[in-house]
Design an enzyme around this catalytic site. Sequence first.
Site, short mmCIF file in Angstrom:
data_model
loop_
_atom_site.label_atom_id
_atom_site.label_comp_id
_atom_site.label_asym_id
_atom_site.label_seq_id
_atom_site.Cartn_x
_atom_site.Cartn_y
_atom_site.Cartn_z
N HIS A 91 -3.89 27.34 43.04
CA HIS A 91 -3.99 28.57 42.93
C HIS A 91 -2.88 29.18 41.74
O HIS A 91 -3.41 29.91 40.78
CB HIS A 91 -3.85 29.50 44.18
CG HIS A 91 -3.84 30.84 44.04
ND1 HIS A 91 -5.28 31.58 44.34
CD2 HIS A 91 -3.16 32.02 43.60
CE1 HIS A 91 -4.75 32.96 44.41
NE2 HIS A 91 -3.69 33.01 43.84
N GLU A 92 -1.71 29.05 41.78
CA GLU A 92 -0.96 29.53 41.03
C GLU A 92 -0.87 28.76 39.48
O GLU A 92 -0.55 29.35 38.76
CB GLU A 92 0.81 29.30 41.46
CG GLU A 92 0.99 29.99 42.64
CD GLU A 92 0.42 31.61 42.70
OE1 GLU A 92 0.82 31.98 41.60
OE2 GLU A 92 0.38 32.20 43.77
N HIS A 134 -3.33 30.60 37.62
CA HIS A 134 -2.68 31.85 36.75
C HIS A 134 -1.74 31.41 35.65
O HIS A 134 -1.78 31.90 34.68
CB HIS A 134 -1.57 32.40 37.78
CG HIS A 134 -2.19 33.34 38.93
ND1 HIS A 134 -3.25 34.29 38.74
CD2 HIS A 134 -2.13 33.37 40.08
CE1 HIS A 134 -3.83 34.87 39.87
NE2 HIS A 134 -3.16 34.14 40.84
#
Length: 421
Positions: free
Chosen positions: A21-22, A25
């Site tokens: 998920h990170e 980003h």
Amino acid sequence: MQSIQTILAVIVIFGLLVSIHEWGHLYFAKRAGILCREFAIGFGPKIYSFKKNETVYTIRLLPLGGFVRMAGEDPEMIHIKPGYEIGLVFNQKGKVSQIIINNKSKHPEAQVVQVERIDLEKQLIVEAYNQEGELVQYEIDEKAHYIQDEQATQIAPWNRQFGSKSVGQRAMAIFAGPLMNFVLAVVILIAYALLQGMPVDEARIGDVTNDGVAIAAGLQKDDVVLSINNHSLSTWEEMTSIIQEHPNEELIFEVEREGETLIIPVVPEVREGQFGENEGFVGIRGPTEFSIVGAVQFGFTQTYMFASMIFEVLGMLFTGEFKLDYVSGPVGIYNYTGEAAALGIFVLMQWAAALSVNLGIINLLPLPAMDGGRLTFIGLEALRGKPIDPQKEGFVHFIGFVLLMLLVIVVTWNDITTLFM
């Protein structure tokens, strides 16, 4: 042994879900040219960290998520006022590469000057009086660092800050986190189908488990179920629906085995269903087949099915059917992960995929402090033609984060009381 297995499963699954998920980003932020100061797994005090290129990668104490700290999202902490004495260290091109804020005596190589004017964002210059009292203008390298309390922090020129990028670039940097969770779910489920086989919707027993009544009743692998209680069957879904709807009731299975028809009575055990209701359980697995194309299709369709189930639960918020028992906090998820791990790697893979979809959807909800909330503000900016006041947006996200933490506490307490009841 069971607790060690659960702990390892939780660490691996949550580490994977949060990391991907990170990373979403981080990857799209860097593609947009945003300076990413930190990539963190967890919150709170640092346990381990290392720096690669411009980013510090950290593992923190509280395993409640993660974050990517992008330049410009928070106010820059350095404020150098006129009259302040700083030390300047120059690179081979004659540009300032380090700005020593304090402890200048520890940097004898630095030239000490008195600041008249400094711009670390747009012009990248410092006008200062040197030791001879002359006002000199120095150029600052765009990758220069300021050193405060012996901690080096890279400066963030305006073109490297989050706010300098287009609406599309910022939206993609935020949306990429949840997107990667959906991608991860698809990949896990494709791998599951390639290793375990793709489920086939036939009224046939793919396997019999050791934790149900089917094996004792006489059901066997590859039995074709013709009917249950004289109700003709053709699909796995029809068969499992009848079983689930009749817990603790005798069901008469008519099966075909090696060309012979057998009548086998089975009494399904009572198990707790998805929403807490009682369901029948006999301990059988569905039939499978192996196909690369089918596995890819299964990855996407199963991800869609998980998403549909989550939206169904969320829809109950508006119909009044929602119950706190339908959601789980860290304690509940830990417990369910342990149960999934105990059932084997393939059940654990499906559970990880479901959690990944859940993480993606929850993060996209238009709630403050969530990715969806940040996307909402970016969308409002696109409609208004100008950004929302950063202080107001920051206050909304802060309040949202506080409320989110309160919800986590309430849900966790509910998990604990349920676990020990």
